[in-house]
Motif scaffolding. Structure first.
Motif, PDB file in Angstrom:
ATOM      1  N   GLY A 186       0.812  -1.204   0.000  1.00  0.00           N
ATOM      2  CA  GLY A 186       0.000   0.000   0.000  1.00  0.00           C
ATOM      3  C   GLY A 186       0.844   1.250   0.000  1.00  0.00           C
ATOM      4  O   GLY A 186       2.038   1.234   0.324  1.00  0.00           O
ATOM      5  N   GLY A 187       0.239   2.376  -0.356  1.00  0.00           N
ATOM      6  CA  GLY A 187       0.962   3.630  -0.417  1.00  0.00           C
ATOM      7  C   GLY A 187       1.551   4.057   0.912  1.00  0.00           C
ATOM      8  O   GLY A 187       2.536   4.794   0.955  1.00  0.00           O
ATOM      9  N   ASP A 188       0.963   3.592   2.017  1.00  0.00           N
ATOM     10  CA  ASP A 188       1.494   3.924   3.340  1.00  0.00           C
ATOM     11  C   ASP A 188       2.576   2.952   3.790  1.00  0.00           C
ATOM     12  O   ASP A 188       3.063   3.045   4.925  1.00  0.00           O
ATOM     13  CB  ASP A 188       0.365   3.963   4.372  1.00  0.00           C
ATOM     14  N   GLY A 189       2.950   2.019   2.910  1.00  0.00           N
ATOM     15  CA  GLY A 189       3.973   1.045   3.247  1.00  0.00           C
ATOM     16  C   GLY A 189       3.451  -0.224   3.876  1.00  0.00           C
ATOM     17  O   GLY A 189       4.243  -1.109   4.226  1.00  0.00           O
ATOM     18  N   THR A 190       2.140  -0.371   3.987  1.00  0.00           N
ATOM     19  CA  THR A 190       1.563  -1.587   4.548  1.00  0.00           C
ATOM     20  C   THR A 190       1.691  -2.736   3.557  1.00  0.00           C
ATOM     21  O   THR A 190       1.379  -2.575   2.372  1.00  0.00           O
ATOM     22  CB  THR A 190       0.085  -1.374   4.882  1.00  0.00           C
ATOM     23  N   LEU A 191       2.132  -3.900   4.027  1.00  0.00           N
ATOM     24  CA  LEU A 191       2.194  -5.085   3.180  1.00  0.00           C
ATOM     25  C   LEU A 191       0.792  -5.670   3.068  1.00  0.00           C
ATOM     26  O   LEU A 191       0.252  -6.208   4.030  1.00  0.00           O
ATOM     27  CB  LEU A 191       3.163  -6.113   3.769  1.00  0.00           C
ATOM     28  N   SER A 192       0.190  -5.562   1.882  1.00  0.00           N
ATOM     29  CA  SER A 192      -1.162  -6.061   1.673  1.00  0.00           C
ATOM     30  C   SER A 192      -1.180  -7.579   1.526  1.00  0.00           C
ATOM     31  O   SER A 192      -2.012  -8.261   2.113  1.00  0.00           O
ATOM     32  CB  SER A 192      -1.768  -5.405   0.426  1.00  0.00           C
ATOM     33  N   ARG A 193      -0.256  -8.111   0.735  1.00  0.00           N
ATOM     34  CA  ARG A 193      -0.089  -9.549   0.558  1.00  0.00           C
ATOM     35  C   ARG A 193       1.271  -9.791  -0.061  1.00  0.00           C
ATOM     36  O   ARG A 193       1.884  -8.879  -0.619  1.00  0.00           O
ATOM     37  CB  ARG A 193      -1.198 -10.152  -0.309  1.00  0.00           C
ATOM     38  N   VAL A 235       8.796 -12.517   1.931  1.00  0.00           N
ATOM     39  CA  VAL A 235       8.736 -11.080   2.220  1.00  0.00           C
ATOM     40  C   VAL A 235       8.369 -10.902   3.689  1.00  0.00           C
ATOM     41  O   VAL A 235       7.302 -11.319   4.131  1.00  0.00           O
ATOM     42  CB  VAL A 235       7.715 -10.379   1.317  1.00  0.00           C
ATOM     43  N   THR A 236       9.260 -10.278   4.439  1.00  0.00           N
ATOM     44  CA  THR A 236       9.065 -10.185   5.891  1.00  0.00           C
ATOM     45  C   THR A 236       8.419  -8.884   6.332  1.00  0.00           C
ATOM     46  O   THR A 236       7.661  -8.865   7.303  1.00  0.00           O
ATOM     47  CB  THR A 236      10.407 -10.348   6.609  1.00  0.00           C
ATOM     48  N   SER A 237       8.714  -7.766   5.642  1.00  0.00           N
ATOM     49  CA  SER A 237       8.160  -6.482   6.062  1.00  0.00           C
ATOM     50  C   SER A 237       8.424  -5.426   4.998  1.00  0.00           C
ATOM     51  O   SER A 237       9.209  -5.632   4.071  1.00  0.00           O
ATOM     52  CB  SER A 237       8.770  -6.022   7.390  1.00  0.00           C
ATOM     53  N   VAL A 238       7.746  -4.297   5.150  1.00  0.00           N
ATOM     54  CA  VAL A 238       7.961  -3.135   4.283  1.00  0.00           C
ATOM     55  C   VAL A 238       8.084  -1.907   5.177  1.00  0.00           C
ATOM     56  O   VAL A 238       7.340  -1.756   6.150  1.00  0.00           O
ATOM     57  CB  VAL A 238       6.807  -2.942   3.289  1.00  0.00           C
ATOM     58  N   VAL A 239       9.020  -1.035   4.846  1.00  0.00           N
ATOM     59  CA  VAL A 239       9.199   0.213   5.588  1.00  0.00           C
ATOM     60  C   VAL A 239       9.063   1.382   4.608  1.00  0.00           C
ATOM     61  O   VAL A 239       9.734   1.410   3.569  1.00  0.00           O
ATOM     62  CB  VAL A 239      10.580   0.272   6.271  1.00  0.00           C
ATOM     63  N   ARG A 240       8.175   2.310   4.921  1.00  0.00           N
ATOM     64  CA  ARG A 240       8.076   3.565   4.154  1.00  0.00           C
ATOM     65  C   ARG A 240       9.062   4.539   4.771  1.00  0.00           C
ATOM     66  O   ARG A 240       8.942   4.912   5.938  1.00  0.00           O
ATOM     67  CB  ARG A 240       6.652   4.113   4.207  1.00  0.00           C
ATOM     68  N   HIS A 256      -3.300  -0.506  -7.533  1.00  0.00           N
ATOM     69  CA  HIS A 256      -4.062  -0.710  -6.306  1.00  0.00           C
ATOM     70  C   HIS A 256      -3.678  -2.029  -5.655  1.00  0.00           C
ATOM     71  O   HIS A 256      -3.222  -2.965  -6.324  1.00  0.00           O
ATOM     72  CB  HIS A 256      -5.557  -0.712  -6.602  1.00  0.00           C
ATOM     73  N   THR A 257      -3.927  -2.115  -4.352  1.00  0.00           N
ATOM     74  CA  THR A 257      -3.702  -3.370  -3.639  1.00  0.00           C
ATOM     75  C   THR A 257      -4.898  -4.305  -3.753  1.00  0.00           C
ATOM     76  O   THR A 257      -4.773  -5.490  -3.471  1.00  0.00           O
ATOM     77  CB  THR A 257      -3.432  -3.105  -2.155  1.00  0.00           C
ATOM     78  N   SER A 258      -6.048  -3.770  -4.165  1.00  0.00           N
ATOM     79  CA  SER A 258      -7.242  -4.617  -4.225  1.00  0.00           C
ATOM     80  C   SER A 258      -7.963  -4.438  -5.542  1.00  0.00           C
ATOM     81  O   SER A 258      -7.406  -4.730  -6.596  1.00  0.00           O
ATOM     82  CB  SER A 258      -8.164  -4.329  -3.030  1.00  0.00           C
ATOM     83  N   PHE A 259      -9.190  -3.916  -5.529  1.00  0.00           N
ATOM     84  CA  PHE A 259     -10.046  -4.010  -6.697  1.00  0.00           C
ATOM     85  C   PHE A 259     -10.010  -2.765  -7.573  1.00  0.00           C
ATOM     86  O   PHE A 259      -9.457  -1.736  -7.216  1.00  0.00           O
ATOM     87  CB  PHE A 259     -11.476  -4.332  -6.260  1.00  0.00           C
ATOM     88  N   THR A 260     -10.678  -2.904  -8.719  1.00  0.00           N
ATOM     89  CA  THR A 260     -10.663  -1.912  -9.778  1.00  0.00           C
ATOM     90  C   THR A 260     -10.903  -0.499  -9.262  1.00  0.00           C
ATOM     91  O   THR A 260     -11.776  -0.247  -8.454  1.00  0.00           O
ATOM     92  CB  THR A 260     -11.747  -2.258 -10.812  1.00  0.00           C
ATOM     93  N   GLY A 261     -10.122   0.405  -9.753  1.00  0.00           N
ATOM     94  CA  GLY A 261     -10.292   1.809  -9.470  1.00  0.00           C
ATOM     95  C   GLY A 261      -9.275   2.569 -10.283  1.00  0.00           C
ATOM     96  O   GLY A 261      -8.340   2.008 -10.822  1.00  0.00           O
ATOM     97  N   VAL A 262      -9.431   3.849 -10.384  1.00  0.00           N
ATOM     98  CA  VAL A 262      -8.518   4.662 -11.162  1.00  0.00           C
ATOM     99  C   VAL A 262      -7.359   5.065 -10.259  1.00  0.00           C
ATOM    100  O   VAL A 262      -7.505   5.879  -9.353  1.00  0.00           O
ATOM    101  CB  VAL A 262      -9.227   5.898 -11.744  1.00  0.00           C
ATOM    102  N   ALA A 263      -6.198   4.494 -10.493  1.00  0.00           N
ATOM    103  CA  ALA A 263      -4.991   4.853  -9.752  1.00  0.00           C
ATOM    104  C   ALA A 263      -4.342   6.063 -10.403  1.00  0.00           C
ATOM    105  O   ALA A 263      -4.417   6.243 -11.614  1.00  0.00           O
ATOM    106  CB  ALA A 263      -4.015   3.680  -9.734  1.00  0.00           C
ATOM    107  N   THR A 319       5.939  10.775  -4.430  1.00  0.00           N
ATOM    108  CA  THR A 319       4.571  10.689  -3.952  1.00  0.00           C
ATOM    109  C   THR A 319       4.278   9.260  -3.539  1.00  0.00           C
ATOM    110  O   THR A 319       4.775   8.310  -4.149  1.00  0.00           O
ATOM    111  CB  THR A 319       3.574  11.131  -5.039  1.00  0.00           C
ATOM    112  N   ASP A 320       3.477   9.089  -2.493  1.00  0.00           N
ATOM    113  CA  ASP A 320       3.116   7.753  -2.052  1.00  0.00           C
ATOM    114  C   ASP A 320       2.229   7.075  -3.084  1.00  0.00           C
ATOM    115  O   ASP A 320       1.293   7.692  -3.613  1.00  0.00           O
ATOM    116  CB  ASP A 320       2.372   7.806  -0.713  1.00  0.00           C
ATOM    117  N   SER A 321       2.515   5.810  -3.365  1.00  0.00           N
ATOM    118  CA  SER A 321       1.698   5.035  -4.295  1.00  0.00           C
ATOM    119  C   SER A 321       1.780   3.565  -3.945  1.00  0.00           C
ATOM    120  O   SER A 321       2.870   3.048  -3.648  1.00  0.00           O
ATOM    121  CB  SER A 321       2.157   5.244  -5.737  1.00  0.00           C
TER     122      SER A 321
END
Length: 327
Positions: free
Chosen positions: A134-141, A146-151, A176-183, A212-214
């Protein structure tokens, strides 16, 4: 192509009892991939049944399995032997149904949805070494490696794995980390993380170049990872910094123009995904784009890569390349 280059490639192929245009004896699995044309029509693929163009620059790629637990990387790329000259970027997401992947293509530098051909590659469980962040650095899947992500700041991320990956290739696509949308359209680049051989550095920027976060999808291709694709990391001068065993060499053939040679051809059944990225540690570097296709001069056994700025001007930039399929 210089005669010396032809002789070198043939000598390596002969040593492996493989000639260009034949199938490699130690071929990798096809994996999951799709290649489309300028109308969104499926040209070739593996594990895919079709593509639906929803509107300008918006596509749903239909696979034969549930794609929600997977990661997706993509490149604007010619379906045949011709490079895509107009600059553009691509974003990905889960589709409107579990068996679909959503792809959006955008004209650059304006950031308007527009039709482009693209090459798409997916990695799913039990494939190793991939992450959706995720844009905030959260590991979605991601894979178990893969052990972790750091923003570490706006648009700057460190993806950590449980093994050294400094000898690998890193492919990444915004989305996106999930479903359809305009990124939001923008650029992405990768590098080895400075001071941590077990991590990948990812940078995301707006088209004008600001960090920029993405959210993004990352796939790491390593010599020992059971990869479903061949890969190479190529310096700005065209010299391969590292490759999988079946991508044997590369060269710079002009400003921002590169050729990567496959051992055992045939490139007609494959997809080529590339991302700008430093071959070493540190910042991933410039605000640039990468485009791929089969090489027009040697379509059986070479991949053409062009690197450009967001306005479409050719410029020398290092890149990471993965080749999906039995070619």
């Amino acid at each position: 192509m210089r005669l010396s280059r032809i002789l070198a490639v043939l000598a390596v192929a002969a040593a492996a009892s493989i000639l260009p245009g034949t199938q490699a004896a130690a071929s990798t699995a096809p994996g999951l991939f799709a290649v489309t044309d300028y109308t969104g029509t499926l040209v070739r693929g593996s594990g895919v049944t079709g593509v639906v163009r929803q509107s300008a620059g918006r596509y749903e790629v239909q696979f034969q399995r549930n794609m929600d637990p997977c990661s997706y990387t993509a490149t604007i790329a010619g379906p045949g032997n011709d490079i895509v000259y107009a600059p553009g970027v691509v974003t990905v997401a889960s589709g409107g149904a579990p068996s679909r992947v959503h792809v959006e293509t955008w004209a650059s530098p304006g950031g308007v949805l527009a039709d482009f051909p693209f090459h798409l590659h997916a990695m799913c469980p039990p494939d190793t070494d991939w992450a959706v962040v995720g844009g905030d650095g959260t590991l979605s899947r991601g894979s178990a490696s893969v052990t972790s992500v750091v923003r570490l700041g706006p648009g700057r991320y460190e993806v950590r794995l449980n093994k050294p990956v400094s000898g690998c290739a890193y492919l990444a696509t915004r989305g996106h980390t999930s479903f359809t949308g305009v990124a939001a359209p923008g650029t992405i680049s990768t590098a080895t993380r400075s001071g941590n051989p077990n991590a990948v550095w990812v940078e995301t920027r707006t088209l004008p170049g600001a960090f920029t976060d993405s959210a993004f999808h990352l796939q790491v291709q390593c010599p020992d990872a059971g990869s479903v694709s061949r890969w190479a990391v190529v310096r700005a001068d065209g010299i391969a910094a590292r490759t999988a065993s079946l991508l044997i060499s590369s060269e710079r053939i002009g400003l921002g123009q590169y050729r990567v040679y496959l051992l055992g051809g045939n490139s007609y059944g494959c997809a080529f995904v590339a991302v700008p990225g430093d071959p070493g540690a540190g910042s991933a570097g410039q605000q640039v784009l990468a485009f791929t296709t089969r090489d027009a001069d040697y379509p059986d056994w070479a991949v053409r890569v062009e690197t450009k700025n967001v306005g479409g001007g050719l410029t020398d930039v290092p890149f990471h390349l993965q080749v999906s399929g039995n070619c």
